[in-house]
Design a protein around this motif. Sequence first.
Motif, PDB file in Angstrom:
ATOM      1  N   ILE A  77       0.872  -1.164   0.000  1.00 16.55           N
ATOM      2  CA  ILE A  77       0.000   0.000   0.000  1.00 16.55           C
ATOM      3  C   ILE A  77       0.912   1.218   0.000  1.00 16.55           C
ATOM      4  N   TYR A  78       0.655   2.152  -0.894  1.00 17.92           N
ATOM      5  CA  TYR A  78       1.530   3.310  -1.035  1.00 17.92           C
ATOM      6  C   TYR A  78       1.107   4.441  -0.096  1.00 17.92           C
ATOM      7  N   ALA A  79       2.097   5.131   0.471  1.00 16.48           N
ATOM      8  CA  ALA A  79       1.849   6.325   1.280  1.00 16.48           C
ATOM      9  C   ALA A  79       2.145   7.552   0.431  1.00 16.48           C
ATOM     10  N   LEU A  80       1.183   8.482   0.380  1.00 13.39           N
ATOM     11  CA  LEU A  80       1.328   9.662  -0.468  1.00 13.39           C
ATOM     12  C   LEU A  80       0.522  10.800   0.138  1.00 13.39           C
ATOM     13  N   LEU A  81       1.055  12.021   0.079  1.00 10.01           N
ATOM     14  CA  LEU A  81       0.345  13.170   0.618  1.00 10.01           C
ATOM     15  C   LEU A  81      -0.980  13.380  -0.107  1.00 10.01           C
ATOM     16  N   ARG A  82      -1.952  13.961   0.601  1.00 16.83           N
ATOM     17  CA  ARG A  82      -3.318  14.045   0.080  1.00 16.83           C
ATOM     18  C   ARG A  82      -3.409  14.746  -1.269  1.00 16.83           C
ATOM     19  N   ALA A  83      -2.768  15.910  -1.411  1.00 13.88           N
ATOM     20  CA  ALA A  83      -2.868  16.650  -2.670  1.00 13.88           C
ATOM     21  C   ALA A  83      -2.354  15.804  -3.836  1.00 13.88           C
ATOM     22  N   ALA A  84      -1.266  15.078  -3.612  1.00 19.84           N
ATOM     23  CA  ALA A  84      -0.712  14.224  -4.660  1.00 19.84           C
ATOM     24  C   ALA A  84      -1.623  13.032  -4.928  1.00 19.84           C
ATOM     25  N   GLN A  85      -2.256  12.513  -3.876  1.00 17.91           N
ATOM     26  CA  GLN A  85      -3.233  11.426  -4.047  1.00 17.91           C
ATOM     27  C   GLN A  85      -4.353  11.839  -4.993  1.00 17.91           C
ATOM     28  N   LEU A  86      -4.903  13.005  -4.732  1.00 16.55           N
ATOM     29  CA  LEU A  86      -6.041  13.470  -5.516  1.00 16.55           C
ATOM     30  C   LEU A  86      -5.664  13.633  -6.989  1.00 16.55           C
ATOM     31  N   LYS A  87      -4.446  14.092  -7.243  1.00 20.44           N
ATOM     32  CA  LYS A  87      -3.986  14.216  -8.625  1.00 20.44           C
ATOM     33  C   LYS A  87      -3.869  12.843  -9.282  1.00 20.44           C
ATOM     34  N   ARG A  88      -3.374  11.860  -8.523  1.00 20.44           N
ATOM     35  CA  ARG A  88      -3.264  10.502  -9.071  1.00 20.44           C
ATOM     36  C   ARG A  88      -4.641   9.965  -9.456  1.00 20.44           C
ATOM     37  N   LEU A  89      -5.620  10.198  -8.586  1.00 21.54           N
ATOM     38  CA  LEU A  89      -6.959   9.692  -8.873  1.00 21.54           C
ATOM     39  C   LEU A  89      -7.547  10.395 -10.093  1.00 21.54           C
ATOM     40  N   GLN A  90      -7.374  11.708 -10.165  1.00 24.17           N
ATOM     41  CA  GLN A  90      -7.895  12.456 -11.309  1.00 24.17           C
ATOM     42  C   GLN A  90      -7.248  12.002 -12.619  1.00 24.17           C
ATOM     43  N   ASN A  91      -6.002  11.552 -12.544  1.00 29.66           N
ATOM     44  CA  ASN A  91      -5.290  11.062 -13.733  1.00 29.66           C
ATOM     45  C   ASN A  91      -5.489   9.572 -13.953  1.00 29.66           C
ATOM     46  N   VAL A 148      -3.664  21.945   5.945  1.00 28.88           N
ATOM     47  CA  VAL A 148      -2.933  21.068   5.029  1.00 28.88           C
ATOM     48  C   VAL A 148      -3.519  21.216   3.628  1.00 28.88           C
ATOM     49  N   GLU A 149      -2.655  21.397   2.664  1.00 28.03           N
ATOM     50  CA  GLU A 149      -3.087  21.598   1.275  1.00 28.03           C
ATOM     51  C   GLU A 149      -3.942  20.434   0.781  1.00 28.03           C
ATOM     52  N   GLY A 150      -5.040  20.766   0.123  1.00 25.78           N
ATOM     53  CA  GLY A 150      -5.886  19.763  -0.496  1.00 25.78           C
ATOM     54  C   GLY A 150      -6.886  19.108   0.428  1.00 25.78           C
ATOM     55  N   THR A 151      -6.966  19.565   1.680  1.00 24.39           N
ATOM     56  CA  THR A 151      -7.867  18.939   2.644  1.00 24.39           C
ATOM     57  C   THR A 151      -9.163  19.728   2.802  1.00 24.39           C
ATOM     58  N   SER A 152     -10.156  19.063   3.388  1.00 22.44           N
ATOM     59  CA  SER A 152     -11.426  19.733   3.649  1.00 22.44           C
ATOM     60  C   SER A 152     -11.260  20.823   4.703  1.00 22.44           C
ATOM     61  N   GLY A 153     -10.272  20.677   5.596  1.00 22.33           N
ATOM     62  CA  GLY A 153      -9.999  21.712   6.582  1.00 22.33           C
ATOM     63  C   GLY A 153      -9.543  23.005   5.931  1.00 22.33           C
ATOM     64  N   GLU A 154      -8.717  22.897   4.904  1.00 24.64           N
ATOM     65  CA  GLU A 154      -8.277  24.076   4.171  1.00 24.64           C
ATOM     66  C   GLU A 154      -9.468  24.793   3.544  1.00 24.64           C
ATOM     67  N   THR A 155     -10.337  24.039   2.896  1.00 23.62           N
ATOM     68  CA  THR A 155     -11.515  24.627   2.254  1.00 23.62           C
ATOM     69  C   THR A 155     -12.401  25.334   3.275  1.00 23.62           C
ATOM     70  N   PHE A 156     -12.634  24.667   4.411  1.00 24.71           N
ATOM     71  CA  PHE A 156     -13.521  25.232   5.426  1.00 24.71           C
ATOM     72  C   PHE A 156     -12.976  26.544   5.981  1.00 24.71           C
ATOM     73  N   ILE A 157     -11.687  26.571   6.341  1.00 26.87           N
ATOM     74  CA  ILE A 157     -11.109  27.767   6.944  1.00 26.87           C
ATOM     75  C   ILE A 157     -11.073  28.919   5.950  1.00 26.87           C
ATOM     76  N   LYS A 158     -10.717  28.644   4.708  1.00 27.12           N
ATOM     77  CA  LYS A 158     -10.680  29.714   3.709  1.00 27.12           C
ATOM     78  C   LYS A 158     -12.072  30.287   3.471  1.00 27.12           C
ATOM     79  N   ASN A 159     -13.082  29.426   3.445  1.00 25.98           N
ATOM     80  CA  ASN A 159     -14.448  29.891   3.221  1.00 25.98           C
ATOM     81  C   ASN A 159     -15.019  30.634   4.431  1.00 25.98           C
ATOM     82  N   SER A 160     -14.527  30.303   5.625  1.00 28.10           N
ATOM     83  CA  SER A 160     -15.069  30.926   6.838  1.00 28.10           C
ATOM     84  C   SER A 160     -14.635  32.380   6.983  1.00 28.10           C
ATOM     85  N   GLY A 161     -13.456  32.713   6.467  1.00 28.52           N
ATOM     86  CA  GLY A 161     -12.957  34.076   6.567  1.00 28.52           C
ATOM     87  C   GLY A 161     -12.527  34.495   7.955  1.00 28.52           C
TER      88      GLY A 161
END
Length: 256
Positions: A77-91, A148-161
């Motif tokens: 099983i490969y270990a990979l940071l979330r942002a890189a994971q998402l790119k792999r899945l999209q590709n 952390v880049e690419g996480t739901s926490g990043e999205t939430f905090i940026k949207n909260s202002g």
Amino acid sequence: MFIKTLMASLGVYLLMFSSTSNAFNELKDVTLRIYVSPSNPPFSSLHTDYKTPIGLDIDIIKELQNRLGFKLEEDRIYALLRAAQLKRLQNNECDILGGSMSVTKKRAQYMHFSPIYFDSGLGILYSSKFNNKIKSFNDLKGKRIAVVEGTSGETFIKNSGIAKVVIPVQNFTKAALSVAYNKVDAFVYDKPIIQTFAEQMKDLNLKVTDDLFARESAQYAFAYPKDSPYAHIFDKEIMNMIYDGTMSDLIAKYFK
């Protein structure tokens, strides 16, 4: 509404698969590429050899492998940071993503989620040495917050202002240490993960606030490409694991 729809679907799965199916070796001739995050304990992290993933999600994957009989690419099983994971899945370069993968509406546009197996929310990691007045989400106003880049926490905090400065970092460990060494005021992330880290690293004077917020940002599932031919098989077997008590037993190994 999006999470409510998913939970309604969960009820449908329970009705459809309320008895254990004959899934033994259903994927015995299939080899899969599976990725998890390397620093999200207790869901997924690296063993002391710094290359072997361990944790709850790995135990779930191994149980699925025992039932379905699939093989792993390079027998690992490969270990990979979330942002890189998402790119792999999209590709279309992976078959399954795990390691406390949060279900989000945005991600659902390009991936398929399994039934939710763990219900959580976001929390705040802070330093009792440098910022001991942070007690709740409202105390983050005007603060420097790591995400952390690419996480739901990043999205939430940026949207909260709410933050004065949002500081995206590449991985969980760097964000947590930034709090410990007063590079940032707080770190917003999935609460069970930061809670585990704070308990394990007591010398760093890290604490987690009592509140749990943004529940929709930390509903954990496994993810597959939209057109995965195996998605329905994994969904069915994950529901069987929930129904027969296996999932609860695995979770109990890591959470009281």
